[in-house]
Every structure is written in C-alpha cells, then in structure tokens.
Design a protein around this motif. Structure first.
Motif, PDB file in Angstrom:
ATOM      1  N   LEU A 217      41.254  57.881 -18.752  1.00 11.04           N
ATOM      2  CA  LEU A 217      41.683  56.517 -18.768  1.00 11.04           C
ATOM      3  C   LEU A 217      41.554  55.570 -20.025  1.00 11.04           C
ATOM      4  CD1 LEU A 217      40.524  55.034 -15.271  1.00 11.04           C
ATOM      5  CD2 LEU A 217      42.917  55.246 -16.042  1.00 11.04           C
ATOM      6  N   ALA A 218      40.365  56.182 -20.686  1.00  8.42           N
ATOM      7  CA  ALA A 218      39.959  55.705 -22.257  1.00  8.42           C
ATOM      8  C   ALA A 218      40.806  56.169 -23.121  1.00  8.42           C
ATOM      9  CB  ALA A 218      38.587  55.768 -22.311  1.00  8.42           C
ATOM     10  N   GLU A 219      41.529  57.357 -22.732  1.00  4.86           N
ATOM     11  CA  GLU A 219      42.330  57.883 -23.626  1.00  4.86           C
ATOM     12  C   GLU A 219      43.978  57.307 -23.635  1.00  4.86           C
ATOM     13  OE1 GLU A 219      41.757  62.343 -24.801  1.00  4.86           O
ATOM     14  OE2 GLU A 219      41.753  62.086 -22.734  1.00  4.86           O
ATOM     15  N   ASP A 220      44.334  57.154 -22.206  1.00  3.76           N
ATOM     16  CA  ASP A 220      45.769  56.939 -21.782  1.00  3.76           C
ATOM     17  C   ASP A 220      46.109  55.678 -21.417  1.00  3.76           C
ATOM     18  OD1 ASP A 220      46.091  59.616 -22.390  1.00  3.76           O
ATOM     19  OD2 ASP A 220      46.170  60.205 -20.328  1.00  3.76           O
ATOM     20  N   ALA A 221      44.845  54.902 -21.308  1.00  5.67           N
ATOM     21  CA  ALA A 221      45.052  53.239 -21.003  1.00  5.67           C
ATOM     22  C   ALA A 221      43.726  52.770 -21.397  1.00  5.67           C
ATOM     23  CB  ALA A 221      45.271  53.340 -19.244  1.00  5.67           C
ATOM     24  N   PRO A 222      43.752  52.623 -22.659  1.00  5.38           N
ATOM     25  CA  PRO A 222      42.416  51.965 -23.012  1.00  5.38           C
ATOM     26  C   PRO A 222      42.452  50.370 -22.863  1.00  5.38           C
ATOM     27  CG  PRO A 222      43.574  52.613 -24.921  1.00  5.38           C
ATOM     28  CD  PRO A 222      44.416  53.273 -23.874  1.00  5.38           C
ATOM     29  N   PRO A 223      41.296  49.873 -23.026  1.00  8.21           N
ATOM     30  CA  PRO A 223      41.496  48.352 -22.997  1.00  8.21           C
ATOM     31  C   PRO A 223      42.430  47.908 -24.141  1.00  8.21           C
ATOM     32  CG  PRO A 223      39.114  49.127 -22.945  1.00  8.21           C
ATOM     33  CD  PRO A 223      40.032  50.297 -23.060  1.00  8.21           C
ATOM     34  N   GLY A 224      43.068  46.852 -23.818  1.00  6.33           N
ATOM     35  CA  GLY A 224      44.388  46.449 -24.827  1.00  6.33           C
ATOM     36  C   GLY A 224      45.725  46.957 -24.767  1.00  6.33           C
ATOM     37  N   LEU A 245      33.129  52.873 -15.905  1.00  6.56           N
ATOM     38  CA  LEU A 245      33.857  51.850 -16.759  1.00  6.56           C
ATOM     39  C   LEU A 245      33.173  50.907 -17.048  1.00  6.56           C
ATOM     40  CD1 LEU A 245      37.186  52.034 -14.504  1.00  6.56           C
ATOM     41  CD2 LEU A 245      37.127  52.749 -17.079  1.00  6.56           C
ATOM     42  N   GLU A 246      32.083  50.441 -16.174  1.00 12.43           N
ATOM     43  CA  GLU A 246      31.090  49.097 -16.770  1.00 12.43           C
ATOM     44  C   GLU A 246      30.318  49.626 -17.811  1.00 12.43           C
ATOM     45  OE1 GLU A 246      29.495  48.746 -12.847  1.00 12.43           O
ATOM     46  OE2 GLU A 246      31.152  47.645 -12.029  1.00 12.43           O
ATOM     47  N   ALA A 247      30.019  50.856 -18.111  1.00 10.94           N
ATOM     48  CA  ALA A 247      29.153  51.250 -19.112  1.00 10.94           C
ATOM     49  C   ALA A 247      30.062  51.328 -20.377  1.00 10.94           C
ATOM     50  CB  ALA A 247      28.371  52.457 -18.812  1.00 10.94           C
ATOM     51  N   PRO A 248      29.427  51.227 -21.376  1.00 10.18           N
ATOM     52  CA  PRO A 248      30.137  51.369 -22.772  1.00 10.18           C
ATOM     53  C   PRO A 248      30.870  52.661 -22.737  1.00 10.18           C
ATOM     54  CG  PRO A 248      28.150  50.452 -23.159  1.00 10.18           C
ATOM     55  CD  PRO A 248      28.102  50.742 -21.831  1.00 10.18           C
ATOM     56  N   LEU A 249      32.066  52.773 -23.233  1.00 10.26           N
ATOM     57  CA  LEU A 249      32.553  54.159 -23.321  1.00 10.26           C
ATOM     58  C   LEU A 249      32.935  54.485 -24.848  1.00 10.26           C
ATOM     59  CD1 LEU A 249      35.506  53.697 -20.924  1.00 10.26           C
ATOM     60  CD2 LEU A 249      33.696  55.140 -20.457  1.00 10.26           C
ATOM     61  N   PRO A 250      32.731  55.614 -25.064  1.00  9.65           N
ATOM     62  CA  PRO A 250      32.968  56.302 -26.629  1.00  9.65           C
ATOM     63  C   PRO A 250      34.310  55.727 -27.087  1.00  9.65           C
ATOM     64  CG  PRO A 250      33.203  57.929 -24.990  1.00  9.65           C
ATOM     65  CD  PRO A 250      32.976  57.053 -24.199  1.00  9.65           C
ATOM     66  N   GLU A 251      34.203  55.464 -28.409  1.00  7.09           N
ATOM     67  CA  GLU A 251      35.561  54.930 -29.111  1.00  7.09           C
ATOM     68  C   GLU A 251      36.543  56.048 -29.092  1.00  7.09           C
ATOM     69  OE1 GLU A 251      34.633  53.136 -32.490  1.00  7.09           O
ATOM     70  OE2 GLU A 251      33.508  51.526 -31.622  1.00  7.09           O
TER      71      GLU A 251
END
Length: 414
Positions: A217-224, A245-251
């Motif tokens: 999700l962080a790769e394909d649907a990141p915030p924004g 998801l609630e925890a900080p995810l790697p950039e």
C-alpha cells in the motif's frame, strides 16, 4: 509519510455493511480496511455495496498475481507448458495449489458458498467501475517456501503431510474448519491448528503478510496519491494491518518489501549433498572393482536393480504408461548419479509424450482433484503424480542401494 495519523471505527451506513471495518487516515488519504469472511455471501455483498457507493478512488485486495489469475481465469493452467513446469521445478507447487483448490471445492459443495467470493466480487465491481486494482498480498509460493524454511526440519514432514492429508481427505469439512475460513483464507485455515501453537509458523503466515500488504500500500497507494482507498482483506488481518498503517511507515518501502519476498537459499551442505552421494557411490564401485571384478559388477547390478525397481514401482503406483515405467526403470539409476537431472523429470517427460493431456483434462481438472481417484483419472494431475512418485522412488532407491553398497564393502561379510 506524514506525521498526522489517526484511526477511527467507521460507522455502518444504515446497517448495509455487515462485516467489520476500520478506517485509518494518513494525511489526506483515508484507508478503509474491510474485514471479510472468505466463506460468506454477506462479505461479497459488502464488497459490492462499498465499491458501488462511488466513495473510493482505488481498490486493494488480498490477492497475489497467481491467485488473481486463478480467480480471473480458472483454466489458466491449460495455457502453460507442463514440461516447462517440470523443468523449472514447480511441479510440487502446482500440485499443492491443486490440492488447496480441491479443499476449496469441498467447502463450496458443503456450504453452498464458493470460497473467495468476496475477492471475485471485488474484481467484477472494480472492473465495472473502471477503478484501479491493486494486488497487495505476497505470492502464495513465496509464503509456502518461507513457512517451509522457518519450521525446524524435523517438523516439516508432519506439517506438510498433515496439509496434504487435510486437503485430499474425502471426509466432510467440519464446522470448525468452515468457521476458521471465515477469519482467513484457505491457506491460513489449513495451517491454523499448527500456527496457533507455533511462532515460527505464525510469523511467515500472518505477521509477515500483514507487513507485506501494508508495504505494498505504501508503494502503490501512498498518502497523497489517492483520497479514499478500499482495502479488502480477511478479517484476521485487520488488526495487524491497522496497527502497521498507524505507525510511521518507511519513506522507501521497496527494500523491506523485497526482503520479505526472499526465500532462503539451500545451505552449502544441501547443495553439495547430491554431488557427495554421487562421489561416494562411484568410489564404492571403484573399491569393489579394485578388490574383485565380480564384487564390482555385483555392486553395479544391485545399484541398478534397487534404484530402477523402486522408481519403476513408484511410477506404476501412479498408473503411469508402461513405456513410462520402463523408461523410469532404466533412467533412475543413471539420473541418481547425475545431480543435474532427476528421475521425476524423465518420467514426466515420457508420460507427457505417451499421454499428452487433452482439452477436457484441463477443463475438468479442478473438479477431478476433489476426489482421490480423480488425481489418477485426469492426465494432468496424473502426470504430476508420476513426477512426484518417480522422484520419491529414486530418492529411496539411492539411499537403500547406497547403504547396501556400504554394507557389502565394509560390513562383516566384506
């Protein structure tokens, strides 16, 4: 990733949604986690209701590429080159997939509900709405391999024999098993009785997949990138994924995600073992001839007899073609001395040559493997059995004949 993250429980809209939902907001993006039951008509209805609402910009589902292909095109195996499957060493994985599919079919017959109906609904509705579809689960083959390598070697046989026994049994699927399917998929329910008591099994089966799907999700649907993301997952993954998801995810989530796809390579000893066995057997022959020519030929004869007969009998048990059985008898003693090719590969190749699967074999494959005798009746599954039995027979013959040679050279009668 942004620092403003919070989690809320989404209220049901007029009680239209029966399954659990959890919404995690990260910056301007809202991730709606829909917990589904993999054997539930209500879950499929929930998926359709939410996608048809028009609230979402993208849909992410708990499927990998191979499982997506299986749902979208159940007859995909018909388009594959079976010989290439054997050459690439994927026969065991295909057989396991068929066995799991057989378990699904049995559940469907007893419950009246096809497992995975909610994922199929997501595919249909996403396509109809013209929304992007994200496949976020890890490949099932990678998960099985990581389970295999994570479990101590002395537990592997009981684990996978229990797996095969449960999916190939003709006994009715118990109510408890169907209830477990309402919390996870077929893979999870099959291993659940082991996973509950084994952290080494729970880690690759559940924990790693929670993390993997969040990283996708962080790769394909990141915030924004999207404002509203619908994430369709088994209810058993909701808590873990929400916390992730609630925890900080790697950039940069890709390196960590790729590490979760790595399957441990065989140890140096395991890779060297076939060559070591070959060297020991050939050394045994040399010692035998150096002592006595008759002894040397006796050892060679016993090697061919034991290895060939056991491999041939194994393929016979799979109801292989007589030519396949004969070819295996001849080839097994030779392939056992050549680690680059196996008796199973030769046996499957000859079987495919003698009994090429027909269109109807592929069309009835999923139904045939739901019963034990169907594995022998269908030419596709029977060829898989020929490969597996020839491989097992040759391995048994190698060890038995090897010990026989050692006994003849170094035993009391030497």
């Amino acid at each position: 990733m942004t620092d403003s993250q919070d989690s809320v429980i989404a209220p049901r809209r007029d009680d239209a949604i029966s399954g659990p939902r959890r919404v995690v907001e990260v910056g301007e993006t809202r991730y709606t986690l829909l917990g589904t039951a993999h054997v539930s008509a209500e879950s499929a209805a929930d998926v359709r209701e939410l996608i048809r609402s028009g609230e979402f910009d993208v849909v992410a589902i708990e499927l990998c590429g191979s499982r997506h292909q299986g749902l979208d095109n159940p007859d995909a195996l018909a388009g594959q080159d079976l010989f290439e499957i054997f050459r690439q060493g994927k026969a065991g994985m295909v057989a396991a997939s068929l066995a799991l599919g057989a378990f699904q079919q049995r559940v469907a017959e007893q419950s009246g509900i096809e497992p995975g109906a909610e994922m199929r609904a997501a595919l249909e509705e996403t396509r109809r709405a013209g929304l992007p579809l994200l496949l976020i689960d890890r490949d099932v083959g990678v998960t099985l391999k990581r389970i295999y390598h994570n479990v101590p070697w002395w537990q592997r046989f009981s684990l996978f024999s229990g797996l095969l026994g449960s999916v190939m049994s003709r006994q009715e699927v118990s109510a408890e098993e169907i209830e477990r399917l309402k919390e996870g998929d077929v893979l999870e329910s099959t291993f659940s009785e082991f996973a509950a008591e084994s952290e080494t099994l729970y880690l690759p089966l559940i924990t790693e997949r929670d993390r993997y799907m969040v990283l996708r999700l962080a790769e394909d649907a990141p915030p924004g990138r999207y404002r509203n993301v619908l994430v369709v997952i088994g209810a058993g993954h909701m808590k873990g994924m929400a916390e992730q998801l609630e925890a900080p995810l790697p950039e940069a989530p890709t390196p960590e995600r790729e590490r979760l796809e790595v399957t441990p390579p065989p140890t140096k000893l395991w890779r060297a073992l076939p060559w070591l066995i070959t060297a020991l057997v050939l050394t045994g022959f040399a010692i035998g001839f150096s002592r006595n020519t008759d002894l040397g030929w006796q050892l060679v004869g016993e090697w061919f007899l034991i290895n060939g007969v056991l491999s041939g009998l194994a393929t016979l048990a799979a109801l292989a073609h007589p030519v396949t059985v004969a070819a295996t008898v001849v080839a097994a003693p030779l392939t056992s001395l050549n680690p680059t090719i196996g008796a199973g590969f030769v046996a499957a190749g000859v079987e495919l040559w003698m009994r090429k699967p027909k269109v109807r074999d592929f069309s009835t494959l999923r139904h045939d493997v739901t019963e034990l005798k169907g594995w022998w009746r269908n030419r596709v599954s029977r060829t898989l059995l020929v490969f597996l039995t020839a491989t097992i027979g040759s391995a048994a013959g190698t060890w038995i004949a090897g010990f026989r040679i050692a006994g003849a050279l170094f035993g009391s009668g030497a």
